[in-house]
Design an enzyme around this catalytic site. Structure first.
Site, PDB file in Angstrom:
ATOM      1  N   ASN A  13       0.865  -1.176   0.000  1.00  0.00           N
ATOM      2  CA  ASN A  13       0.000   0.000   0.000  1.00  0.00           C
ATOM      3  C   ASN A  13       0.902   1.226   0.000  1.00  0.00           C
ATOM      4  O   ASN A  13       1.393   1.650   1.044  1.00  0.00           O
ATOM      5  CB  ASN A  13      -0.895  -0.046   1.248  1.00  0.00           C
ATOM      6  CG  ASN A  13      -1.864   1.123   1.299  1.00  0.00           C
ATOM      7  OD1 ASN A  13      -1.762   2.074   0.523  1.00  0.00           O
ATOM      8  ND2 ASN A  13      -2.796   1.038   2.225  1.00  0.00           N
ATOM      9  N   LYS A  20       3.118   0.842   3.257  1.00  0.00           N
ATOM     10  CA  LYS A  20       2.797  -0.218   4.214  1.00  0.00           C
ATOM     11  C   LYS A  20       2.885  -1.549   3.483  1.00  0.00           C
ATOM     12  O   LYS A  20       2.534  -1.626   2.308  1.00  0.00           O
ATOM     13  CB  LYS A  20       1.368  -0.057   4.737  1.00  0.00           C
ATOM     14  CG  LYS A  20       1.203   1.053   5.746  1.00  0.00           C
ATOM     15  CD  LYS A  20      -0.219   1.043   6.290  1.00  0.00           C
ATOM     16  CE  LYS A  20      -0.870   2.370   6.014  1.00  0.00           C
ATOM     17  NZ  LYS A  20      -2.280   2.458   6.262  1.00  0.00           N
ATOM     18  N   ARG A  77      -2.565  -2.011  -3.555  1.00  0.00           N
ATOM     19  CA  ARG A  77      -3.716  -1.119  -3.396  1.00  0.00           C
ATOM     20  C   ARG A  77      -3.504   0.079  -4.328  1.00  0.00           C
ATOM     21  O   ARG A  77      -2.488   0.763  -4.239  1.00  0.00           O
ATOM     22  CB  ARG A  77      -3.830  -0.636  -1.964  1.00  0.00           C
ATOM     23  CG  ARG A  77      -4.889   0.429  -1.804  1.00  0.00           C
ATOM     24  CD  ARG A  77      -5.054   0.852  -0.356  1.00  0.00           C
ATOM     25  NE  ARG A  77      -6.090   1.871  -0.274  1.00  0.00           N
ATOM     26  CZ  ARG A  77      -5.893   3.091   0.215  1.00  0.00           C
ATOM     27  NH1 ARG A  77      -4.704   3.450   0.659  1.00  0.00           N
ATOM     28  NH2 ARG A  77      -6.869   3.955   0.265  1.00  0.00           N
ATOM     29  N   HIS A 166     -12.236   3.901  -0.345  1.00  0.00           N
ATOM     30  CA  HIS A 166     -12.324   2.913   0.746  1.00  0.00           C
ATOM     31  C   HIS A 166     -13.144   1.705   0.307  1.00  0.00           C
ATOM     32  O   HIS A 166     -13.691   0.972   1.138  1.00  0.00           O
ATOM     33  CB  HIS A 166     -12.992   3.469   2.018  1.00  0.00           C
ATOM     34  CG  HIS A 166     -12.218   4.534   2.740  1.00  0.00           C
ATOM     35  ND1 HIS A 166     -12.845   5.562   3.398  1.00  0.00           N
ATOM     36  CD2 HIS A 166     -10.902   4.711   2.922  1.00  0.00           C
ATOM     37  CE1 HIS A 166     -11.939   6.338   3.953  1.00  0.00           C
ATOM     38  NE2 HIS A 166     -10.733   5.840   3.678  1.00  0.00           N
ATOM     39  N   GLY A 198      -9.281   8.976   7.469  1.00  0.00           N
ATOM     40  CA  GLY A 198     -10.263   9.285   6.428  1.00  0.00           C
ATOM     41  C   GLY A 198     -11.561   8.605   6.843  1.00  0.00           C
ATOM     42  O   GLY A 198     -11.524   7.622   7.572  1.00  0.00           O
ATOM     43  N   ARG A 227      -9.730  16.544   6.744  1.00  0.00           N
ATOM     44  CA  ARG A 227     -10.540  16.960   5.594  1.00  0.00           C
ATOM     45  C   ARG A 227     -11.922  17.418   6.026  1.00  0.00           C
ATOM     46  O   ARG A 227     -12.524  16.819   6.922  1.00  0.00           O
ATOM     47  CB  ARG A 227     -10.695  15.791   4.606  1.00  0.00           C
ATOM     48  CG  ARG A 227      -9.439  15.485   3.823  1.00  0.00           C
ATOM     49  CD  ARG A 227      -9.608  14.204   3.009  1.00  0.00           C
ATOM     50  NE  ARG A 227      -8.680  13.180   3.463  1.00  0.00           N
ATOM     51  CZ  ARG A 227      -8.821  11.881   3.224  1.00  0.00           C
ATOM     52  NH1 ARG A 227      -9.845  11.430   2.537  1.00  0.00           N
ATOM     53  NH2 ARG A 227      -7.926  11.039   3.675  1.00  0.00           N
ATOM     54  N   VAL A 320     -11.584   4.713  14.439  1.00  0.00           N
ATOM     55  CA  VAL A 320     -12.580   5.330  15.324  1.00  0.00           C
ATOM     56  C   VAL A 320     -13.801   4.413  15.463  1.00  0.00           C
ATOM     57  O   VAL A 320     -14.290   4.167  16.565  1.00  0.00           O
ATOM     58  CB  VAL A 320     -13.006   6.709  14.778  1.00  0.00           C
ATOM     59  CG1 VAL A 320     -14.107   7.325  15.640  1.00  0.00           C
ATOM     60  CG2 VAL A 320     -11.804   7.648  14.687  1.00  0.00           C
ATOM     61  N   GLU A 372      -8.333  -4.588   4.959  1.00  0.00           N
ATOM     62  CA  GLU A 372      -8.153  -4.351   3.527  1.00  0.00           C
ATOM     63  C   GLU A 372      -7.045  -5.237   2.955  1.00  0.00           C
ATOM     64  O   GLU A 372      -7.135  -5.701   1.825  1.00  0.00           O
ATOM     65  CB  GLU A 372      -7.832  -2.871   3.292  1.00  0.00           C
ATOM     66  CG  GLU A 372      -9.026  -1.972   3.559  1.00  0.00           C
ATOM     67  CD  GLU A 372      -8.657  -0.507   3.760  1.00  0.00           C
ATOM     68  OE1 GLU A 372      -8.185  -0.158   4.860  1.00  0.00           O
ATOM     69  OE2 GLU A 372      -8.841   0.287   2.826  1.00  0.00           O
TER      70      GLU A 372
HETATM   71  P1  AMP Z   1      -7.357   4.432  10.840  1.00  0.00           P
HETATM   72  O1  AMP Z   1      -7.217   5.489   9.764  1.00  0.00           O
HETATM   73  O2  AMP Z   1      -8.400   3.422  10.544  1.00  0.00           O
HETATM   74  O3  AMP Z   1      -6.045   3.839  11.249  1.00  0.00           O
HETATM   75  O4  AMP Z   1      -7.897   5.214  12.140  1.00  0.00           O
HETATM   76  C1  AMP Z   1      -7.131   6.192  12.785  1.00  0.00           C
HETATM   77  C2  AMP Z   1      -8.001   6.959  13.775  1.00  0.00           C
HETATM   78  O5  AMP Z   1      -8.539   6.033  14.742  1.00  0.00           O
HETATM   79  C3  AMP Z   1      -7.233   8.004  14.545  1.00  0.00           C
HETATM   80  O6  AMP Z   1      -7.961   9.203  14.596  1.00  0.00           O
HETATM   81  C4  AMP Z   1      -7.147   7.400  15.928  1.00  0.00           C
HETATM   82  O7  AMP Z   1      -7.073   8.373  16.932  1.00  0.00           O
HETATM   83  C5  AMP Z   1      -8.442   6.638  16.008  1.00  0.00           C
HETATM   84  N1  AMP Z   1      -8.393   5.670  17.110  1.00  0.00           N
HETATM   85  C6  AMP Z   1      -7.591   4.582  17.233  1.00  0.00           C
HETATM   86  N2  AMP Z   1      -7.802   3.980  18.426  1.00  0.00           N
HETATM   87  C7  AMP Z   1      -8.756   4.703  19.069  1.00  0.00           C
HETATM   88  C8  AMP Z   1      -9.404   4.599  20.343  1.00  0.00           C
HETATM   89  N3  AMP Z   1      -9.098   3.630  21.206  1.00  0.00           N
HETATM   90  N4  AMP Z   1     -10.339   5.539  20.645  1.00  0.00           N
HETATM   91  C9  AMP Z   1     -10.645   6.515  19.791  1.00  0.00           C
HETATM   92  N5  AMP Z   1     -10.074   6.673  18.588  1.00  0.00           N
HETATM   93  C10 AMP Z   1      -9.140   5.779  18.226  1.00  0.00           C
END
Ligand code: AMP
Length: 384
Positions: A13, A20, A77, A166, A198, A227, A320, A372
């Site tokens: 990726n 990654k 990806r 996505h 995102g 964004r 999140v 993914e």
């Molecule tokens: P991703 O792009 O899927 O890796 O998600 C990244 C987002 O997930 C970032 O804003 C992180 O702060 C949030 N995140 C990861 N773990 C937690 C958690 N335990 N509580 C709240 N937000 C989280």
């Protein structure tokens, strides 16, 4: 019963400033090795360019002691497939050239994808390389959902439509929902909420995507880390005329200095929650950011309920969505009248894929970790 042929897929990726990778067993789903090269090309960063990044990855792979002859395919990806590519595609010189041409639609991402593909083809010349497109799952959007209401000739000439992104995650998660519920995908109407740095929502009817929140670019829709998501385009004209911001400055404003970061100074959701809990003046900004985020999310859930007519399941995924129970609770609070009842206890406990609605809730609400890389590995494995 015959055992599955042993083999691994290398999933790459390549982003604008990071690569990654995962070595994935596509049959069992295990990941013997994974890693990340970051800060590529940054002035004080340790990695000059993508070629250097790929060399680092190659060294990690050779140093791991894993027999690289087991790598039977490489899955890439690729962000934008335009109107050309949607199914996983065996990479040839022509495909690379087309992906490069599509850089117009994804200037930050497709060039990095092309570099990653070209270098990896040199490193692994004897196995199939397969491109999996982030836009692919949304190729099925009905014209009413995919079209912007602008001059038809302009839209046609410049390929202006809603492509969605996505897609690999939305497709994987909606498929997992069917598995978890023990139902056929074609029987189910599902809303997927991919809430990471995102963020995007999708409506999936019978396994087919019929609506999604991202558009020509990944800027439309939900509030994201940096964004803005949906915004009146008139804001851009106004800022250009009154503040003198040019097109690149506006691009930077909406893509990098907006969303949660714009509203409260931090784009990481964990930090936002800490700020909000800490009290004081910064808590006020964090509270507003949280409220705008949740409000937008609720609007999309409501809109997709209307698009689908009947919703069997709502699935939360990504950083999140998987890890912030308060977001899930607040986004769906008070929707009992619409058949959505989250169980607070279930929502706050448990791990991994699970149901978090009450047994009586007509719509099942789930947390489904996205994967993914596994989806890309499985797609690439089809070509082995
Ligand atoms: P991703 O792009 O899927 O890796 O998600 C990244 C987002 O997930 C970032 O804003 C992180 O702060 C949030 N995140 C990861 N773990 C937690 C958690 N335990 N509580 C709240 N937000 C989280």
């Amino acid at each position: 019963m015959t055992a599955a042929a042993p083999g691994l897929v290398l999933v790459l990726n390549s982003g604008s400033s990071s690569i990654k990778f995962q070595l994935v067993d596509p049959v069992v789903g295990t990941v013997p090795l994974s890693g990340l090269v970051e800060q590529i090309g940054e002035p004080d960063g340790p990695v000059a360019d993508h070629a250097a990044g790929l060399r680092l990855i190659h060294r990690q792979l050779t140093d791991s002691g894993i027999d690289l002859a087991a790598v039977r395919a490489v899955g890439h990806r690729v962000v934008h497939g335009g109107n050309l590519f949607y199914a996983p595609t065996l990479i040839t010189d022509e495909v690379v050239a087309e992906v490069a041409r599509l850089s117009e639609l994804a200037p930050l991402h497709n060039p990095a994808n092309v570099i990653g593909i070209e270098l990896a083809r040199k490193d692994f010349p004897d196995v199939p390389h397969v491109a999996v497109f982030d836009t692919g799952f949304f190729h099925s959007l009905p014209a009413a959902a995919a079209s912007y209401a602008i001059d038809h000739d302009v839209a046609t000439r410049y390929g202006i439509r809603r492509y969605g992104f996505h897609g690999t995650s939305h497709e994987y998660v909606s498929g997992e929902v069917a598995v978890l519920l023990g139902r056929e995908p074609r029987e189910l109407n599902i809303i997927v909420l991919h809430l990471g740095n995102g963020a995007s929502a999708s409506a999936v009817r019978g396994g087919v995507a019929v609506e999604t929140s991202m558009g020509l670019t990944p800027l439309e829709g939900l509030v994201m880390g940096t964004r803005s998501g949906d915004i009146d385009p008139g804001v851009l004209f106004h800022l250009n005329r009154t503040a003198g911001l040019d097109i690149d400055e506006l691009d930077e404003l909406l893509n990098r200095r907006s969303g949660l970061k714009g509203l409260c100074g931090v784009n990481d959701f964990r930090e936002l929650l800490e700020q909000r809990a800490a009290g004081g003046s910064r808590a006020e900004a964090a509270t507003l950011a949280y409220d705008v985020y949740i409000h937008r999310l609720r609007k999309y859930v409501g809109a997709y309920l209307a698009v689908l007519g009947r919703v069997d399941a709502i699935a939360f995924t990504a950083g999140v969505g998987e890890n912030a129970p308060s977001v899930r609770e607040d986004a769906l609070a008070g929707l009992d009248g619409l058949g959505i009842v989250v169980d607070p206890q279930r929502n706050r406990s448990g791990k991994g894929a699970r149901v978090i609605s009450t047994d009586a809730s007509p719509t099942t609400v789930l947390v489904v970790p996205t994967n993914e890389e596994l989806a890309i590995a499985r797609a690439a494995w089809q070509f082995v």
